[in-house]
Design a protein around this motif. Structure first.
Motif: not given
Length: 246
Positions: A106-117
């Protein structure tokens, strides 16, 4: 089975367990994933099938995949104490590796996620209402149900080599998957039902070291509860097993 073989099979099985388990949570949490918003039932189903997949692959070692199960079987006299370190090492190493693989998937989705916390929950558990005592009780009870079922389900037994032999041979490891789904649906709400120290601590360490943008801290203050609670539940289940006329 020797310690080396136990280590290999437990590592493989636990890695698959956590890869699929953390993967289903990532699928529901990360906004650019097709499963985004899938909810609690999807997570529980995913973890149940993850148990089935991991346990089926690790069948040669008995597929403990969980230090609480290993400890419970050892206390109950169903697995030799000399093999316990190999079981535990495989479980914790496998859980770490599985978490890393889930992140890579899910690396690309982690990078694009707008609530990383809010990504910590993909890897490890947390209470909805923080309360040390009651959070611990919840984990003890959930794990007690799991381990006592393994020891006492109709027709089930754990042989001296630690391999569980379930009464319903048609279901096999699917029976454990159903049980995990049931525990999650019924008892998972307060803490996320770790019921497995390796499943929580291994991915928590992975989360702490992975380069996830904007991530939260690993919440080490809570991390001991998903370890101590399940281990206590496993021991209590074993003690009840020893006290019963079985």
């Amino acid at each position: 089975m020797g310690s080396g073989s136990v280590l290999v099979w437990e590592t493989l099985g636990t890695a698959i367990l956590v890869l699929l388990g953390a993967g289903v949570v990532a699928n529901t949490v990360l906004k650019d994933s097709l499963g985004n918003g899938g909810g609690w039932l999807l997570v529980n189903m995913g973890w149940g099938f993850a148990v089935f997949a991991g346990a089926s692959l690790a069948a040669p070692s008995g597929a403990h995949l969980n230090p609480a199960v290993t400890l419970g079987l050892a206390v109950a006299g169903k697995v030799g104490w000399g093999l316990v370190p190999a079981y535990l090492a495989g479980q914790f190493v496998g859980a770490f590796l599985g978490a890393v693989l889930a992140w890579l998937a899910y690396k690309a989705q982690f990078d694009a996620h707008d609530e990383p916390a809010n990504t910590r929950g993909i890897f490890c558990t947390a209470p909805t209402v923080p309360n040390v005592g009651w959070n611990l009780v919840t984990e003890v009870i959930g794990t007690f149900v799991l381990v006592i079922w393994i020891l006492l389900s109709p027709g089930a037994k754990a042989a001296e080599d630690g391999v569980p032999q379930f009464g319903n041979s048609a279901l096999g490891y699917a029976a454990v998957a159903f049980l995990v789904i049931g525990i999650g649906n019924s008892l998972g709400g307060p803490t996320g039902y770790a019921i497995n120290p390796a499943r929580d601590l291994g991915p928590r360490i992975a989360y702490a070291v992975l380069p996830i943008r904007g991530k939260a801290d690993a919440d080490w203050g809570y991390s001991w509860i998903p370890v101590a609670g399940p281990l206590t539940g496993g021991v209590l289940a074993a003690l009840l097993y020893l006290a019963l006329p079985v």
